[in-house]
Write a protein that holds these residues in place. Structure first.
Motif, PDB file in Angstrom:
ATOM      1  N   PHE A  40       0.903  -1.256  -0.024  1.00 32.41           N
ATOM      2  CA  PHE A  40      -0.040  -0.081  -0.157  1.00 32.41           C
ATOM      3  C   PHE A  40       0.742   1.209   0.071  1.00 32.41           C
ATOM      4  O   PHE A  40       0.388   2.272  -0.221  1.00 32.41           O
ATOM      5  CB  PHE A  40      -1.068   0.078   1.217  1.00 32.41           C
ATOM      6  N   CYS A  41       2.041   1.155   0.311  1.00 33.66           N
ATOM      7  CA  CYS A  41       2.946   2.566   0.412  1.00 33.66           C
ATOM      8  C   CYS A  41       4.032   2.605  -0.519  1.00 33.66           C
ATOM      9  O   CYS A  41       4.095   3.600  -1.368  1.00 33.66           O
ATOM     10  CB  CYS A  41       3.340   2.606   1.841  1.00 33.66           C
ATOM     11  N   CYS A  44       3.715   4.132  -4.161  1.00 29.84           N
ATOM     12  CA  CYS A  44       3.971   5.708  -4.518  1.00 29.84           C
ATOM     13  C   CYS A  44       5.138   6.143  -3.815  1.00 29.84           C
ATOM     14  O   CYS A  44       5.681   7.114  -3.861  1.00 29.84           O
ATOM     15  CB  CYS A  44       2.614   6.179  -3.851  1.00 29.84           C
ATOM     16  N   HIS A  45       5.911   5.276  -3.030  1.00 32.74           N
ATOM     17  CA  HIS A  45       7.062   5.985  -1.958  1.00 32.74           C
ATOM     18  C   HIS A  45       8.478   4.975  -2.325  1.00 32.74           C
ATOM     19  O   HIS A  45       9.188   4.821  -1.411  1.00 32.74           O
ATOM     20  CB  HIS A  45       6.781   6.143  -0.533  1.00 32.74           C
ATOM     21  N   TYR A  54       9.942   6.745   0.717  1.00 29.30           N
ATOM     22  CA  TYR A  54      10.145   6.596   2.086  1.00 29.30           C
ATOM     23  C   TYR A  54       9.858   5.151   2.740  1.00 29.30           C
ATOM     24  O   TYR A  54       9.169   4.335   1.777  1.00 29.30           O
ATOM     25  CB  TYR A  54       8.509   7.222   2.784  1.00 29.30           C
ATOM     26  N   PHE A  67       3.154  11.351  12.432  1.00 25.58           N
ATOM     27  CA  PHE A  67       2.748  10.999  10.904  1.00 25.58           C
ATOM     28  C   PHE A  67       1.449  10.289  11.047  1.00 25.58           C
ATOM     29  O   PHE A  67       0.343  10.791  10.635  1.00 25.58           O
ATOM     30  CB  PHE A  67       3.623  10.440  10.367  1.00 25.58           C
ATOM     31  N   LYS A  71      -0.890  13.265  10.643  1.00 28.21           N
ATOM     32  CA  LYS A  71      -0.671  13.804   9.437  1.00 28.21           C
ATOM     33  C   LYS A  71      -1.101  12.902   8.138  1.00 28.21           C
ATOM     34  O   LYS A  71      -1.361  13.213   7.160  1.00 28.21           O
ATOM     35  CB  LYS A  71       1.030  13.935   8.957  1.00 28.21           C
ATOM     36  N   HIS A  76      -2.827  12.580   2.864  1.00 31.66           N
ATOM     37  CA  HIS A  76      -3.381  11.729   1.817  1.00 31.66           C
ATOM     38  C   HIS A  76      -4.769  11.828   1.514  1.00 31.66           C
ATOM     39  O   HIS A  76      -5.135  10.828   0.724  1.00 31.66           O
ATOM     40  CB  HIS A  76      -3.051  10.144   2.237  1.00 31.66           C
ATOM     41  N   THR A  80      -5.709   9.398  -4.668  1.00 33.68           N
ATOM     42  CA  THR A  80      -6.311   7.952  -4.499  1.00 33.68           C
ATOM     43  C   THR A  80      -5.140   7.061  -5.160  1.00 33.68           C
ATOM     44  O   THR A  80      -4.158   7.523  -5.653  1.00 33.68           O
ATOM     45  CB  THR A  80      -7.455   8.058  -5.668  1.00 33.68           C
TER      46      THR A  80
HETATM   47  C1  HEC Z   1      -1.265   6.951  -4.346  1.00 35.06           C
HETATM   48  C2  HEC Z   1      -0.168   7.384  -3.967  1.00 35.06           C
HETATM   49  C3  HEC Z   1       0.392   7.188  -2.442  1.00 35.06           C
HETATM   50  C4  HEC Z   1       0.028   6.168  -1.643  1.00 35.06           C
HETATM   51  C5  HEC Z   1      -0.738   4.828  -1.871  1.00 35.06           C
HETATM   52  C6  HEC Z   1       0.764   6.597  -0.332  1.00 35.06           C
HETATM   53  N1  HEC Z   1       1.354   7.884  -0.472  1.00 35.06           N
HETATM   54 FE1  HEC Z   1       2.234   8.726   0.908  1.00 35.06          FE
HETATM   55  N2  HEC Z   1       2.089  10.431  -0.037  1.00 35.06           N
HETATM   56  C7  HEC Z   1       1.775  10.421  -1.572  1.00 35.06           C
HETATM   57  C8  HEC Z   1       1.624  11.950  -2.034  1.00 35.06           C
HETATM   58  C9  HEC Z   1       1.283  12.588  -3.199  1.00 35.06           C
HETATM   59  C10 HEC Z   1       2.265  12.633  -0.698  1.00 35.06           C
HETATM   60  C11 HEC Z   1       2.551  14.124  -0.699  1.00 35.06           C
HETATM   61  C12 HEC Z   1       3.926  14.554  -1.320  1.00 35.06           C
HETATM   62  C13 HEC Z   1       4.165  15.855  -1.023  1.00 35.06           C
HETATM   63  O1  HEC Z   1       3.435  16.457  -0.332  1.00 35.06           O
HETATM   64  O2  HEC Z   1       5.105  16.236  -1.716  1.00 35.06           O
HETATM   65  C14 HEC Z   1       2.748  11.510   0.263  1.00 35.06           C
HETATM   66  C15 HEC Z   1       3.332  12.026   1.589  1.00 35.06           C
HETATM   67  C16 HEC Z   1       3.771  10.926   2.359  1.00 35.06           C
HETATM   68  C17 HEC Z   1       4.588  11.307   3.643  1.00 35.06           C
HETATM   69  C18 HEC Z   1       5.135  12.452   3.928  1.00 35.06           C
HETATM   70  C19 HEC Z   1       4.309  13.609   4.683  1.00 35.06           C
HETATM   71  C20 HEC Z   1       4.780  14.553   5.343  1.00 35.06           C
HETATM   72  O3  HEC Z   1       4.391  14.926   6.272  1.00 35.06           O
HETATM   73  O4  HEC Z   1       5.531  15.327   4.431  1.00 35.06           O
HETATM   74  C21 HEC Z   1       4.837  10.074   4.332  1.00 35.06           C
HETATM   75  C22 HEC Z   1       5.545   9.873   5.487  1.00 35.06           C
HETATM   76  C23 HEC Z   1       4.093   9.186   3.588  1.00 35.06           C
HETATM   77  N3  HEC Z   1       3.397   9.611   2.428  1.00 35.06           N
HETATM   78  C24 HEC Z   1       3.992   7.828   3.867  1.00 35.06           C
HETATM   79  C25 HEC Z   1       3.084   6.857   3.408  1.00 35.06           C
HETATM   80  C26 HEC Z   1       2.791   5.663   3.774  1.00 35.06           C
HETATM   81  C27 HEC Z   1       3.129   5.149   5.205  1.00 35.06           C
HETATM   82  C28 HEC Z   1       1.712   5.137   3.003  1.00 35.06           C
HETATM   83  C29 HEC Z   1       0.938   3.654   3.080  1.00 35.06           C
HETATM   84  C30 HEC Z   1       0.153   3.665   4.172  1.00 35.06           C
HETATM   85  C31 HEC Z   1       1.597   5.967   1.918  1.00 35.06           C
HETATM   86  N4  HEC Z   1       2.237   7.170   2.232  1.00 35.06           N
HETATM   87  C32 HEC Z   1       1.083   5.764   0.839  1.00 35.06           C
HETATM   88  C33 HEC Z   1       1.189   9.612  -2.131  1.00 35.06           C
HETATM   89  C34 HEC Z   1       0.900   8.409  -1.610  1.00 35.06           C
END
Ligand code: HEC
Length: 119
Positions: A40-41, A44-45, A54, A67, A71, A76, A80
């Motif tokens: 799930f993460c 995208c990361h 990440y 977080f 956050k 998020h 989608t």
């Molecule tokens: C569909 C794509 C997508 C998925 C799936 C996703 N993320 Fe993200 N995530 C993003 C985007 C877009 C950002 C915002 C990036 C930005 O602001 O530059 C972000 C930001 C973050 C950040 C930075 C937050 C901050 O405070 O700046 C973290 C940590 C993070 N995601 C963790 C996760 C984790 C853990 C998961 C799994 C549960 C996850 N993401 C799933 C797209 C996704």
């Protein structure tokens, strides 16, 4: 009851108890934070991702806790997930998956005993 028969009964009872115990442990460990992260993460990361790479060791334990507590929803809610029917990322995880994920990232954060990437 003869001594031998008694022994057999005791051993059998022991096996039953043990298999119950290991069944319970397996159920508890069914959801792995690492698997949740990969599914799930990571899409995208991952490395070179636009949303930023990440892994657990990208943040320290306090940062992961903040977080997930505060956050995750905020960052998020408008995002989608194309890998999961384009559902909002915050609606895809079950509570158990979310908890397992949060625990795993904190357990392997940069300042944990075992910092980890997600493998
Ligand atoms: C569909 C794509 C997508 C998925 C799936 C996703 N993320 Fe993200 N995530 C993003 C985007 C877009 C950002 C915002 C990036 C930005 O602001 O530059 C972000 C930001 C973050 C950040 C930075 C937050 C901050 O405070 O700046 C973290 C940590 C993070 N995601 C963790 C996760 C984790 C853990 C998961 C799994 C549960 C996850 N993401 C799933 C797209 C996704």
């Amino acid at each position: 009851m003869s001594k031998t028969k008694l022994m057999v009964v005791v051993v059998l009872a022991g096996i039953v108890v043990l298999s119950f115990a290991s069944g319970a442990t397996a159920a508890k460990n069914k959801i792995k934070g690492q698997d949740v992260f990969k599914e799930f993460c990571k899409p995208c990361h991952g490395a070179d991702s636009e949303a930023g790479e990440y892994t657990p060791m990208s943040l320290i334990q306090d940062q992961w806790e903040t977080f997930f507590d505060e956050k995750f929803e905020e960052t998020h809610k408008g995002v989608t997930d194309p890998n999961h029917d384009n559902k909002p990322v915050i609606d895809v995880l079950t509570e158990e998956e979310f908890d397992a994920l949060a625990k795993w990232t904190v357990d392997h954060a940069a300042d944990s005993e075992q910092p980890m990437t997600c493998g």
